[in-house]
Design a protein around this motif. Structure first.
Motif, PDB file in Angstrom:
ATOM      1  N   ARG A  42       0.957  -1.321   0.091  1.00 23.61           N
ATOM      2  CA  ARG A  42       0.219   0.112  -0.002  1.00 23.61           C
ATOM      3  C   ARG A  42       1.036   1.229  -0.066  1.00 23.61           C
ATOM      4  NH1 ARG A  42      -3.244  -3.054   3.623  1.00 23.61           N
ATOM      5  NH2 ARG A  42      -2.174  -1.958   5.630  1.00 23.61           N
ATOM      6  N   THR A  43       1.987   1.187   0.689  1.00 24.20           N
ATOM      7  CA  THR A  43       2.889   2.342   0.865  1.00 24.20           C
ATOM      8  C   THR A  43       3.593   2.592  -0.355  1.00 24.20           C
ATOM      9  OG1 THR A  43       3.499   2.030   3.165  1.00 24.20           O
ATOM     10  CG2 THR A  43       4.860   3.276   1.956  1.00 24.20           C
ATOM     11  N   ILE A  44       3.829   1.617  -1.260  1.00 24.90           N
ATOM     12  CA  ILE A  44       4.320   1.781  -2.569  1.00 24.90           C
ATOM     13  C   ILE A  44       3.326   2.337  -3.388  1.00 24.90           C
ATOM     14  CG2 ILE A  44       5.119   0.377  -4.624  1.00 24.90           C
ATOM     15  CD1 ILE A  44       6.438  -1.530  -2.614  1.00 24.90           C
ATOM     16  N   LYS A  45       2.284   1.880  -3.602  1.00 24.14           N
ATOM     17  CA  LYS A  45       1.182   2.354  -4.434  1.00 24.14           C
ATOM     18  C   LYS A  45       0.921   4.052  -3.950  1.00 24.14           C
ATOM     19  CE  LYS A  45      -3.375   1.151  -6.295  1.00 24.14           C
ATOM     20  NZ  LYS A  45      -3.854   2.636  -6.359  1.00 24.14           N
ATOM     21  N   GLU A  46       0.826   4.211  -2.790  1.00 30.76           N
ATOM     22  CA  GLU A  46       0.631   5.634  -2.435  1.00 30.76           C
ATOM     23  C   GLU A  46       1.555   6.609  -2.930  1.00 30.76           C
ATOM     24  OE1 GLU A  46      -0.052   5.453   1.826  1.00 30.76           O
ATOM     25  OE2 GLU A  46      -1.944   4.392   1.609  1.00 30.76           O
ATOM     26  N   ARG A  47       2.924   6.053  -2.867  1.00 27.25           N
ATOM     27  CA  ARG A  47       4.201   6.854  -2.847  1.00 27.25           C
ATOM     28  C   ARG A  47       4.640   6.883  -4.484  1.00 27.25           C
ATOM     29  NH1 ARG A  47       8.115   7.341   2.252  1.00 27.25           N
ATOM     30  NH2 ARG A  47       6.564   7.425   4.022  1.00 27.25           N
ATOM     31  N   VAL A  48       4.454   5.765  -5.102  1.00 26.28           N
ATOM     32  CA  VAL A  48       4.991   6.026  -6.491  1.00 26.28           C
ATOM     33  C   VAL A  48       4.026   5.327  -7.478  1.00 26.28           C
ATOM     34  CG1 VAL A  48       7.345   5.927  -5.784  1.00 26.28           C
ATOM     35  CG2 VAL A  48       6.183   3.652  -6.214  1.00 26.28           C
ATOM     36  N   GLY A  49       2.885   5.051  -6.922  1.00 25.51           N
ATOM     37  CA  GLY A  49       1.593   4.360  -7.894  1.00 25.51           C
ATOM     38  C   GLY A  49       2.119   3.050  -8.886  1.00 25.51           C
ATOM     39  N   ILE A  50       2.725   2.368  -8.011  1.00 25.62           N
ATOM     40  CA  ILE A  50       3.221   0.943  -8.674  1.00 25.62           C
ATOM     41  C   ILE A  50       2.367  -0.152  -7.877  1.00 25.62           C
ATOM     42  CG2 ILE A  50       5.098  -0.628  -9.222  1.00 25.62           C
ATOM     43  CD1 ILE A  50       6.728   1.670  -9.574  1.00 25.62           C
ATOM     44  N   VAL A  51       1.653  -0.861  -8.323  1.00 27.45           N
ATOM     45  CA  VAL A  51       0.937  -1.974  -7.688  1.00 27.45           C
ATOM     46  C   VAL A  51       2.102  -3.192  -7.580  1.00 27.45           C
ATOM     47  CG1 VAL A  51      -0.975  -3.556  -7.913  1.00 27.45           C
ATOM     48  CG2 VAL A  51      -1.464  -1.114  -8.425  1.00 27.45           C
TER      49      VAL A  51
END
Length: 824
Positions: free
Chosen positions: A541-550
């Protein structure tokens, strides 16, 4: 929050069911919201709740802090830890946990409708450090308090600290990290504790006396160092020690005459110059002005700290003759090495101690930790700059050097070459002061930070001095504080460990070994896997929030997080990732093990090659993540603005820990310990503390690859080793060809040509030589992942056998063997 609810809270209602501790904490927080923050409850924002909670917790810490000072005997020896960095991160959870207030704080906030997790997240990271050196200093401060060792930490209170990293189109940009913009509720400003720090000017020689020739330094500039104190809470509130940071202030903050004549900018110019000293950590040293500012920073905090230490000593003792019996100073790297000359100046010039006695006191008080074998990191300063900025200190350094060489000449015949090697003055590079040599000569003990590193310190950078003083260099392998990196960062794993090994594991890391008795327990493996999966979901979730990568939490989370540097070899990781990408594309029907490559770290603002590596990471990620042919098999993520809080999110979620520095170049590493503690399997070289980690966790539970330190030294003797390694490896050659041809940067096909050429012509860091071994080790880990019971048995072994790497153990060794302080 409705008006009726607010009225009930303000009237003290809503406390039903709260424990006594939670009710007291609730009242304290409400009081701070109103009287410290000046807020009505309805207008309080998350940061207000953080400040109120921090102040309420700080009150509890202050009671122990003052008691710690009062119960320390006058004759007790104390530690002073001098460090340019203290990467302390967020302090709220650290203090709450160590004071055993977690349940009270969480319950108190919940009764007010406030989520403790939101409050914790509102605290900014203290931007007081860069990487491992600063994080080590923070761990050591916490451990000294935890084992009840009286200590002060001394450093600089940076207004902006290290920069905040912003990535735009793959390019790193540095912007100020304004961590103090809303104040810092943990610190106490001490305007009554301020010392003059002097620069420049002239030195006047006085008449001969019984104590020698007197010297009067007439400085051209004086800066005031003002103290800010932060309480450092030990485990279970056993002791609270002081972190004292200095802020630079102008003696005259405003030139009133210039201001009244309309020169409003000029009236503030001197103040701006002075306060630049404590503005940022590691200003760029590409310019002479930047080099001078760094030296001013180092002398500023060292001088203020020594003045403070001597003042505190004289409050408890009649004179300075027993300073070495009452104080032990640890110099964390060469940044505070000027302490040798400054302490001599204070003793000889100000306290009128005879030179020989002053040297006895100095060398009995100071100790020096070496953190690097890299020549550029072993600081040296041009004598011209030193003579202009610190004229009295250069006189002292010249005299120390003369006496040092004279003594050696009396004991043995010296060759000119040997004299050049052991002299404090490097004559071969434009006359420079060797700060490492100065720290070595002026210290009672010099220590490396891992067994391998200490051996290399003896054999390389200080080989000649080690031959002269064979008992001076000792080893103290680094450690980490398990309180933060296990109990706080990974509560799910901690809960399991308590059930398996008992609650005493929180106080005695050696009890982790009990986990091995259950290593083949399928139900334990399932619970550990579930705890890891929970952490991976949070990181995803942090990755998606910060850089938009799933990313897929079921894939291997393959992590390398650390300062971007060529010797740490993020480039090797990226080249292997590119090769894996091409291999998947070439054989899409193979059963590839899904991987998420996660990288984070900052490049120094003037380190252009490291910045280019960051850009390659982003170009490669864009290519991989946009390609449907590898979807579900490979993802690449670079998380910006790496700091302690981000590490606390990433490390508990990691399956694989990348510790792949060139053998013989990493002093120790502490990230390797944090990952292993949290159950990640290490892929690494026999470098730094990896050597000792292998010894403790077992060679079968760590993936070692690559050249050893002696093999690296031998390979470097061949100027064509890089070209030869590329010729031996078709996979590597194809990957480098694609890089050079612009396959990953079609908009600028020459962008990475220089990186590739460097690997062919001057591969100092053995990227090419270690590539095939690294590739094979990674494919072995793919196979291991397919055998999940085996993977988790190795994971359990890492957690179970890493207890020795506690910073409490390290500090006990410092206290016993270096500082000569008895601890319980």
């Amino acid at each position: 929050m409705g008006c009726q609810v607010l009225k009930q809270i303000e009237n003290g209602q809503g406390q039903a069911g709260l424990t006594e501790g939670a009710a007291a904490m609730r009242s304290a927080i409400l009081s701070k919201i109103r009287y410290a923050s000046g807020r009505e409850l309805g207008s309080a924002r998350p940061h207000d709740w953080f400040v109120a909670t921090a102040l309420a917790v700080r009150d509890r810490a202050v009671d122990i802090w003052l008691d710690s000072i009062q119960r320390t005997p006058t004759e007790a020896k104390q530690v002073a830890y001098f460090s340019l960095e203290f990467l302390i991160g967020r302090l709220l959870e650290d203090a709450v946990s160590n004071l055993a207030l977690t349940d009270d704080v969480r319950e108190a906030l919940a009764s007010l409708g406030i989520d403790y997790e939101v409050v914790k997240a509102a605290e900014p990271d203290a931007a007081l450090g860069n990487g491992g050196l600063g994080r080590l200093a923070a761990c050591f401060m916490e451990s000294m308090a935890s084992i009840d060792l009286p200590a002060y930490g001394y450093g600089i209170r940076y207004d902006y600290g290290l920069f905040r990293q912003v990535i735009t189109d793959g390019v790193q940009h540095e912007v100020p990290e304004d961590w103090l913009s809303f104040g810092n509720p943990w610190e106490f400003e001490r305007p009554n504790i301020a010392y003059p720090v002097r620069f420049g000017g002239t030195v006047e020689t006085g008449p001969e006396t019984g104590l020698g020739v007197g010297h009067d330094w007439h400085p051209a500039e004086t800066v005031m160092a003002v103290a800010y104190d932060t309480p450092v809470v030990g485990w279970r509130g056993r002791r609270v020690n002081t972190l004292r940071l200095w802020s630079a202030r102008a003696v005259d903050p405003l030139k009133l005459d210039a201001f009244n004549h309309g020169d409003y900018v000029g009236a503030m110019a001197d103040r701006a110059r002075v306060e630049a000293i404590s503005r940022v950590l590691y200003p760029s040293d590409e310019t002479p002005a930047g080099q001078e500012l760094r030296l001013r920073q180092e002398y500023f905090f060292t001088s203020a700290s020594l003045q403070d230490l001597v003042r505190r000593h004289l409050e408890r003792n009649p004179d300075v003759t027993n300073l070495a019996e009452r104080s032990a100073i640890q110099l964390n790297d060469t940044h505070p090495a000027i302490a040798v000359a400054e302490l001599m100046r204070i003793l000889v010039d100000e306290k009128r101690v005879a030179w020989e006695e002053a040297w006895r006191i100095t060398t009995g008080t100071l100790n020096y930790t070496n953190h690097t074998l890299l020549p550029e990191a072993l600081e040296s300063w041009p004598t011209e700059l030193m003579e202009r900025l610190l004229p009295r200190h250069m006189q002292i350094i010249y005299l120390i050097n003369w006496l040092h060489l004279e003594k050696l000449a009396k004991d043995r015949p010296l060759t000119d070459d040997f004299i050049k090697r052991v002299s404090l003055i490097d004559e071969g590079h434009g006359r420079r002061v060797r700060m490492g040599h100065l720290a070595f000569l002026g210290s009672r003990r010099v220590n490396g930070v891992s067994a391998l590193h200490t051996d290399l310190v003896r054999e390389t950078v200080f080989s000649d001095l080690h031959a002269l003083y064979p008992d001076r260099i000792v080893n103290k392998t680094n450690g980490i504080t398990f309180r933060r990196w296990l109990q706080q960062a990974n509560p799910g794993l901690t809960e399991i460990l308590i059930e398996v090994a008992g609650p005493a594991v929180l106080d005695d890391p050696s009890r982790l070994e009990a986990l091995m008795r259950h290593a083949d327990d399928a139900s334990l493996r399932d619970r550990l896997r579930a705890a890891r999966r929970h952490n991976k979901d949070i990181l995803a979730r942090t990755i998606k929030e910060r850089v938009g990568i799933v990313v897929d939490p079921d894939a291997i989370f393959d992590v390398q997080i650390k300062r971007i540097h060529e010797y740490k070899r993020q480039l090797l990781n990226l080249i292997e990732t590119a090769a894996l990408y091409e291999a998947i594309r070439a054989e899409p029907h193979r059963d590839w093990t899904p991987r998420v490559k996660i990288m984070a770290g900052k490049a120094a603002s003037s380190y252009h090659r490291a910045k280019l590596i960051i850009r390659f990471a982003h170009d490669l990620a864009r290519r991989i993540n946009d390609d449907p042919a590898v979807r579900g098999r490979l993802k690449m993520v670079f998380l910006p603005n790496y700091n302690v809080s981000l590490a606390e999110c990433i490390i508990p979620a990691a399956d694989l820990s990348e510790q792949i520095s060139t053998a013989g170049m990493e002093a120790s590493g502490t990230g390797n310990m944090k990952f292993a503690l949290n159950g990640a399997i290490t892929i690494g070289t026999l470098d730094g503390a990896n050597v000792e980690i292998r010894e403790h966790v077992g060679a079968e539970n760590i993936a070692i690859f690559g050249l050893t330190a002696p093999e690296v030294a031998e390979r470097r003797a061949d100027p064509d080793h890089g070209r030869a390694a590329i010729a031996r490896s078709p996979r590597l050659a194809a990957t480098l060809y694609a890089m050079r041809a612009g396959a990953y940067s079609p908009e600028d096909r020459t962008r990475y040509a220089a990186l590739v050429e460097g690997l062919s012509d001057n591969d100092t860091f053995m990227v090419t030589d270690d590539f095939d071994s690294y590739w094979d080790a990674q494919r072995g880990l793919d196979a291991l992942w397919a055998d999940q019971p085996h993977w988790w048995r190795e994971s359990i072994a890492n957690t179970a056998r890493i207890g020795w790497f506690s910073s409490d153990r390290t500090i006990r060794e410092y206290a016993d063997e270096i500082w000569r302080i008895p601890v319980r």
